[in-house]
Write an enzyme that holds these catalytic residues in place. Structure first.
Site, PDB file in Angstrom:
ATOM      1  N   MET A  36       0.848  -1.199   0.000  1.00  0.00           N
ATOM      2  CA  MET A  36       0.000   0.000   0.000  1.00  0.00           C
ATOM      3  C   MET A  36       0.881   1.245   0.000  1.00  0.00           C
ATOM      4  O   MET A  36       0.428   2.345   0.340  1.00  0.00           O
ATOM      5  CB  MET A  36      -0.943  -0.015   1.196  1.00  0.00           C
ATOM      6  CG  MET A  36      -1.917  -1.206   1.123  1.00  0.00           C
ATOM      7  SD  MET A  36      -3.447  -0.980   2.024  1.00  0.00           S
ATOM      8  CE  MET A  36      -2.841  -0.726   3.676  1.00  0.00           C
ATOM      9  N   GLY A  37       2.150   1.075  -0.373  1.00  0.00           N
ATOM     10  CA  GLY A  37       3.048   2.215  -0.492  1.00  0.00           C
ATOM     11  C   GLY A  37       3.628   2.657   0.834  1.00  0.00           C
ATOM     12  O   GLY A  37       3.551   1.957   1.840  1.00  0.00           O
ATOM     13  N   TYR A  38       4.246   3.847   0.809  1.00  0.00           N
ATOM     14  CA  TYR A  38       4.999   4.397   1.936  1.00  0.00           C
ATOM     15  C   TYR A  38       6.025   3.357   2.398  1.00  0.00           C
ATOM     16  O   TYR A  38       6.061   2.939   3.557  1.00  0.00           O
ATOM     17  CB  TYR A  38       4.078   4.833   3.078  1.00  0.00           C
ATOM     18  CG  TYR A  38       4.635   6.059   3.764  1.00  0.00           C
ATOM     19  CD1 TYR A  38       4.675   7.274   3.108  1.00  0.00           C
ATOM     20  CD2 TYR A  38       5.165   5.979   5.040  1.00  0.00           C
ATOM     21  CE1 TYR A  38       5.232   8.395   3.707  1.00  0.00           C
ATOM     22  CE2 TYR A  38       5.721   7.096   5.650  1.00  0.00           C
ATOM     23  CZ  TYR A  38       5.753   8.291   4.981  1.00  0.00           C
ATOM     24  OH  TYR A  38       6.306   9.390   5.570  1.00  0.00           O
ATOM     25  N   HIS A  43       9.567  -3.546   3.282  1.00  0.00           N
ATOM     26  CA  HIS A  43       9.122  -3.731   1.889  1.00  0.00           C
ATOM     27  C   HIS A  43      10.325  -3.943   0.975  1.00  0.00           C
ATOM     28  O   HIS A  43      10.294  -4.765   0.058  1.00  0.00           O
ATOM     29  CB  HIS A  43       8.382  -2.480   1.392  1.00  0.00           C
ATOM     30  CG  HIS A  43       7.096  -2.176   2.092  1.00  0.00           C
ATOM     31  ND1 HIS A  43       6.932  -1.068   2.879  1.00  0.00           N
ATOM     32  CD2 HIS A  43       5.908  -2.833   2.108  1.00  0.00           C
ATOM     33  CE1 HIS A  43       5.698  -1.041   3.342  1.00  0.00           C
ATOM     34  NE2 HIS A  43       5.056  -2.098   2.899  1.00  0.00           N
ATOM     35  N   GLY A 153       5.252 -10.031   3.767  1.00  0.00           N
ATOM     36  CA  GLY A 153       6.016 -10.013   5.010  1.00  0.00           C
ATOM     37  C   GLY A 153       5.319 -10.812   6.101  1.00  0.00           C
ATOM     38  O   GLY A 153       4.094 -10.820   6.201  1.00  0.00           O
ATOM     39  N   LYS A 155       5.331  -9.960   9.063  1.00  0.00           N
ATOM     40  CA  LYS A 155       4.791  -9.005  10.048  1.00  0.00           C
ATOM     41  C   LYS A 155       3.264  -9.096  10.055  1.00  0.00           C
ATOM     42  O   LYS A 155       2.635  -9.046  11.099  1.00  0.00           O
ATOM     43  CB  LYS A 155       5.248  -7.589   9.691  1.00  0.00           C
ATOM     44  CG  LYS A 155       5.392  -6.675  10.871  1.00  0.00           C
ATOM     45  CD  LYS A 155       4.122  -5.985  11.244  1.00  0.00           C
ATOM     46  CE  LYS A 155       3.864  -4.857  10.286  1.00  0.00           C
ATOM     47  NZ  LYS A 155       2.514  -4.294  10.498  1.00  0.00           N
ATOM     48  N   MET A 190       9.043  -2.871  11.620  1.00  0.00           N
ATOM     49  CA  MET A 190       8.846  -1.781  10.662  1.00  0.00           C
ATOM     50  C   MET A 190       7.436  -1.847  10.094  1.00  0.00           C
ATOM     51  O   MET A 190       6.935  -2.927   9.768  1.00  0.00           O
ATOM     52  CB  MET A 190       9.872  -1.882   9.544  1.00  0.00           C
ATOM     53  CG  MET A 190      11.254  -1.563  10.051  1.00  0.00           C
ATOM     54  SD  MET A 190      12.452  -1.530   8.725  1.00  0.00           S
ATOM     55  CE  MET A 190      13.943  -1.275   9.687  1.00  0.00           C
ATOM     56  N   SER A 191       6.797  -0.689  10.011  1.00  0.00           N
ATOM     57  CA  SER A 191       5.424  -0.607   9.515  1.00  0.00           C
ATOM     58  C   SER A 191       5.199   0.804   9.001  1.00  0.00           C
ATOM     59  O   SER A 191       5.694   1.774   9.603  1.00  0.00           O
ATOM     60  CB  SER A 191       4.449  -0.888  10.661  1.00  0.00           C
ATOM     61  OG  SER A 191       3.146  -0.446  10.317  1.00  0.00           O
TER      62      SER A 191
HETATM   63  O1  PAF Z   1       0.037  -5.677   3.372  1.00  0.00           O
HETATM   64  C1  PAF Z   1      -0.451  -4.757   2.679  1.00  0.00           C
HETATM   65  O2  PAF Z   1       0.142  -3.716   2.506  1.00  0.00           O
HETATM   66  C2  PAF Z   1      -1.828  -4.950   2.056  1.00  0.00           C
HETATM   67  O3  PAF Z   1      -2.690  -5.600   2.909  1.00  0.00           O
HETATM   68  C3  PAF Z   1      -1.786  -5.649   0.679  1.00  0.00           C
HETATM   69  C4  PAF Z   1      -1.263  -7.080   0.778  1.00  0.00           C
HETATM   70  C5  PAF Z   1      -0.902  -4.850  -0.266  1.00  0.00           C
HETATM   71  C6  PAF Z   1      -3.186  -5.699   0.075  1.00  0.00           C
HETATM   72  O4  PAF Z   1      -3.723  -4.431  -0.081  1.00  0.00           O
END
Ligand code: PAF
Length: 290
Positions: A36-38, A43, A153, A155, A190-191
């Site tokens: 979902m970015g950021y 990631h 991940g 997490k 990390m989140s």
């Molecule tokens: O883990 C995430 O960021 C979201 O749940 C995902 C897997 C991209 C689905 O929107």
């Protein structure tokens, strides 16, 4: 693409498919890192793993409205596509897929994916529609790209279990690869949501990690009672005034069911709210390998 440059972005599923088909036509493998970015280092470790395994790594960046309930942080969720593109380049991605909402959901979907049972425990008790939203968007991303492998991940351990089960039940031709959680030096997982923590709350956020350690220590000290291990974890969470705990749980690592007598591979999971941030974390403990 050199490190530090930004990875190209496509916004349409047809462009995404064409880029992947070109790689596959040459016999190349395509990996997907759904996000979902950021993006943070966690990631980036998924991207690096995919880049090592595949010829093209696609990172999807889409804040999926379907997995947020009313009153959750959909509007506030941090977004910074330029930064994400640079982070993707650093980690070895080949393409970013950042669709507008109308590309993912041209009409409100009446067909959704529900991984029954797994969607209702742990996080599912606090976010009842969350995993159906996750499973649906991940199924759509798999359908749009057709990756051979997809990286998630640990997490979000329950999410990983949900996606694995969905892929197995629907015979999706994708290998779901789970990757270890990346942590700050004090243990905080990390989140993207860590950005919500104030300077005062940030040190207190290690309470999730401390709680998990207390659970691990209880198992290592010989406890085989789920009640006892959960109580040890809950005690640490309760002692942190800045945190409002949602749960501290021990489950079978494969089924996510709660055993009475602990045996084999377990997963300890915690969730707590600190101000605006709702944080989750988990670790594995294997009773047979102590
Ligand atoms: O883990 C995430 O960021 C979201 O749940 C995902 C897997 C991209 C689905 O929107």
């Amino acid at each position: 693409m050199s490190a530090g440059a930004a990875v190209a972005v496509v916004r349409r599923a047809a462009e995404l498919r064409a880029a992947a088909d070109a790689v596959r036509a040459q016999g190349g493998a395509v990996g997907l890192v759904p996000t979902m970015g950021y993006l943070h280092e966690g990631h980036q470790s998924l991207v690096a793993r995919s880049a090592a395994d595949n010829d093209l790594t696609v990172v999807s960046v889409f804040v999926n409205p379907l997995q947020f309930a009313e009153g959750e942080d959909y509007g506030a969720y941090p977004r910074d596509l330029d930064r994400d593109r640079r982070r993707c380049a650093e980690a070895g991605a080949g393409l970013v897929f950042a669709p507008p909402t109308e590309e993912m959901y041209p009409q409100a979907p009446v067909t959704t994916v529900a991984v029954q049972g797994l969607n209702a425990v742990l996080e599912g008790r606090f976010r009842p529609s969350h995993f159906d939203g996750v499973a649906t968007v991940v199924a759509k991303l798999f359908a749009m790209l057709g990756p051979g492998r997809a990286y998630f991940g640990e997490k979000d351990y329950q999410q990983l279990a949900v996606v694995r089960r969905m892929a197995a039940d629907l015979s999706l031709p994708v290998e779901v690869v789970g990757c270890p959680t990346r942590r700050e030096s004090d243990g905080l997982a990390m989140s993207s949501r860590n950005v919500y923590l104030t300077a005062d709350q940030r040190p207190a956020a290690t309470v999730l990690w401390r709680s998990l350690q207390a659970g691990r220590e209880a198992v290592e000290a010989g406890s085989r009672s789920a009640d006892e291990v959960e109580a040890a974890m809950a005690e640490v969470l309760a002692a942190e005034p800045a945190a409002s705990p949602d749960y501290a749980a021990v489950v079978d690592a494969a089924t996510l069911e709660r055993p009475d007598a602990l045996a084999g591979a377990l997963r300890l999971l915690v969730a707590a709210r600190l101000g605006r941030a709702r944080l989750i974390d988990n670790i594995g403990v294997d009773c047979d390998r102590l």
